[in-house]
Scaffold this motif. Structure first.
Motif, PDB file in Angstrom:
ATOM      1  N   LYS A 221       0.854  -1.185   0.000  1.00 53.63           N
ATOM      2  CA  LYS A 221       0.000   0.000   0.000  1.00 53.63           C
ATOM      3  C   LYS A 221       0.892   1.238   0.000  1.00 53.63           C
ATOM      4  O   LYS A 221       1.717   1.426   0.905  1.00 53.63           O
ATOM      5  N   LEU A 222       0.737   2.054  -1.019  1.00 50.07           N
ATOM      6  CA  LEU A 222       1.544   3.257  -1.137  1.00 50.07           C
ATOM      7  C   LEU A 222       0.933   4.397  -0.336  1.00 50.07           C
ATOM      8  O   LEU A 222      -0.292   4.532  -0.241  1.00 50.07           O
ATOM      9  N   LYS A 223       1.809   5.212   0.236  1.00 42.09           N
ATOM     10  CA  LYS A 223       1.356   6.418   0.927  1.00 42.09           C
ATOM     11  C   LYS A 223       1.541   7.595  -0.034  1.00 42.09           C
ATOM     12  O   LYS A 223       2.648   8.104  -0.205  1.00 42.09           O
ATOM     13  N   THR A 224       0.466   7.975  -0.693  1.00 35.34           N
ATOM     14  CA  THR A 224       0.545   9.019  -1.708  1.00 35.34           C
ATOM     15  C   THR A 224      -0.241  10.247  -1.270  1.00 35.34           C
ATOM     16  O   THR A 224      -1.186  10.152  -0.481  1.00 35.34           O
ATOM     17  N   LYS A 225       0.177  11.376  -1.802  1.00 34.27           N
ATOM     18  CA  LYS A 225      -0.606  12.600  -1.631  1.00 34.27           C
ATOM     19  C   LYS A 225      -0.566  13.372  -2.944  1.00 34.27           C
ATOM     20  O   LYS A 225       0.435  13.339  -3.675  1.00 34.27           O
TER      21      LYS A 225
END
Length: 332
Positions: A221-225
């Motif tokens: 799971k990527l932590k994107t913004k």
């Protein structure tokens, strides 16, 4: 044999000396001597007799002089005819593309248009990948550069330009302590991206879709913004050491050259995506659009050769040859 050699040969014959020829064509004397030596080597003939007074044409040289003048005259005639044809091309051509592709292509493309097809006006429509796709489908652009995941939605024929490499970009002087170790990496496995917060485009964008698709495959799971909307604004934030982003080199090469940011190659797997060049159905009858279409192919190959747009060049029509040694370059 090339036109430069013929020009230097005729100048030397007219001036009666290599020194005089150098002054006439405003080129250094050693350059003329080298080209004349290459010409004689290729022809396997001695074209000049040399003595303290200068140079004189040999009998073979006099025969070659006649042919050289005819060849150069034909080249000039061809140039004049081609320039006349180029001046006949005119009109406005609208090109839809992303901010990153515009960054690498726009200046070189406009420069070529200005020099070679002054009557053609190119207008760029810049937007997220899915919007560019819509513009093409609705014939609101003449030419579009789109990405791999959108190809199946399009009915127009497309040329695969290149498979661009994607990188994780970090400032040369990261301010966030969490990036200190990362700043030493030359490459990073895709799965390790989950440990960092990364700027990405909006969720509809082809790049964001590609990242999440790969994350699902690897069960991470990527932590994107979401970035700031404008690519250059996000890049400025990253260059100040405050964030990370994933992007192709097309959007960042100028910042890499000025050493404001540094690429970290994404591996396991190598992260890449294909870029396609499309000509809309109405534009297929436009001579100006076809000219711009070909120039985009040419400029893409040039930027790939300069490593401004890194990856695998798929469209080989304008691929530049690799020079193996300096002798080949000089002999050119």
């Amino acid at each position: 044999m090339n036109s430069k050699q013929l020009q230097y040969f005729l100048a030397t014959a007219e001036q009666g000396s290599i020194t005089g020829a150098a002054r006439a064509v405003e080129v250094a004397q050693p350059a003329i001597s080298l080209q004349l030596a290459n010409l004689e080597h290729e022809l396997k003939l001695k074209l000049f007799e040399r003595d303290f007074r200068g140079v004189q044409l040999t009998e073979e040289g006099k025969v070659f002089e006649r042919h050289a003048r005819i060849i150069l005259a034909q080249i000039e005639q061809a140039k004049s005819e081609l320039m006349g044809r180029q001046n006949n091309f005119g009109g406005k051509v609208v090109v839809g593309l992303s901010q990153s592709i515009c960054n690498v292509l726009s200046v070189d493309l406009l420069t070529e248009i200005e020099h070679r097809f002054a009557n053609i006006e190119v207008v760029f429509r810049i937007g997220p990948s899915h919007i560019v796709n819509n513009w093409l489908a609705e014939n609101n652009v003449d030419i579009a550069l789109c990405y791999e995941d959108e190809k199946q939605q399009l009915t127009t024929e497309a040329i695969a330009l290149l498979r661009e490499d994607l990188y994780l970009y970090i400032s040369q002087k990261p301010q966030n302590p969490a990036y200190c170790e990362l700043a030493l990496y030359g490459s990073i496995p895709f799965a390790d991206l989950q440990h960092y917060e990364i700027f990405t485009p909006i969720k509809e964008d082809a790049l964001t879709k590609l990242l999440h698709k790969q994350a699902e495959k690897l069960k991470v799971k990527l932590k994107t913004k979401t970035g700031f909307g404008q690519l250059m604004t996000t890049l400025h934030y990253v260059s100040q050491g405050m964030g990370l982003m994933i992007s192709p080199s097309s959007s960042t090469f100028h910042l890499e050259q000025s050493k404001q940011i540094r690429p970290i190659k994404i591996i396991q797997p190598n992260l890449q995506r294909k870029v396609y060049l499309h000509l809309s159905e109405p534009a297929k009858t436009s001579a100006a659009a076809k000219v711009v279409y070909e120039l985009i192919r040419e400029v893409t190959a040039s930027n790939h050769a300069k490593e401004h747009w890194r990856g695998t060049l798929l469209d080989k029509k304008y691929a530049l040859p690799v020079v193996d040694n300096i002798q080949s370059l000089v002999a050119g």
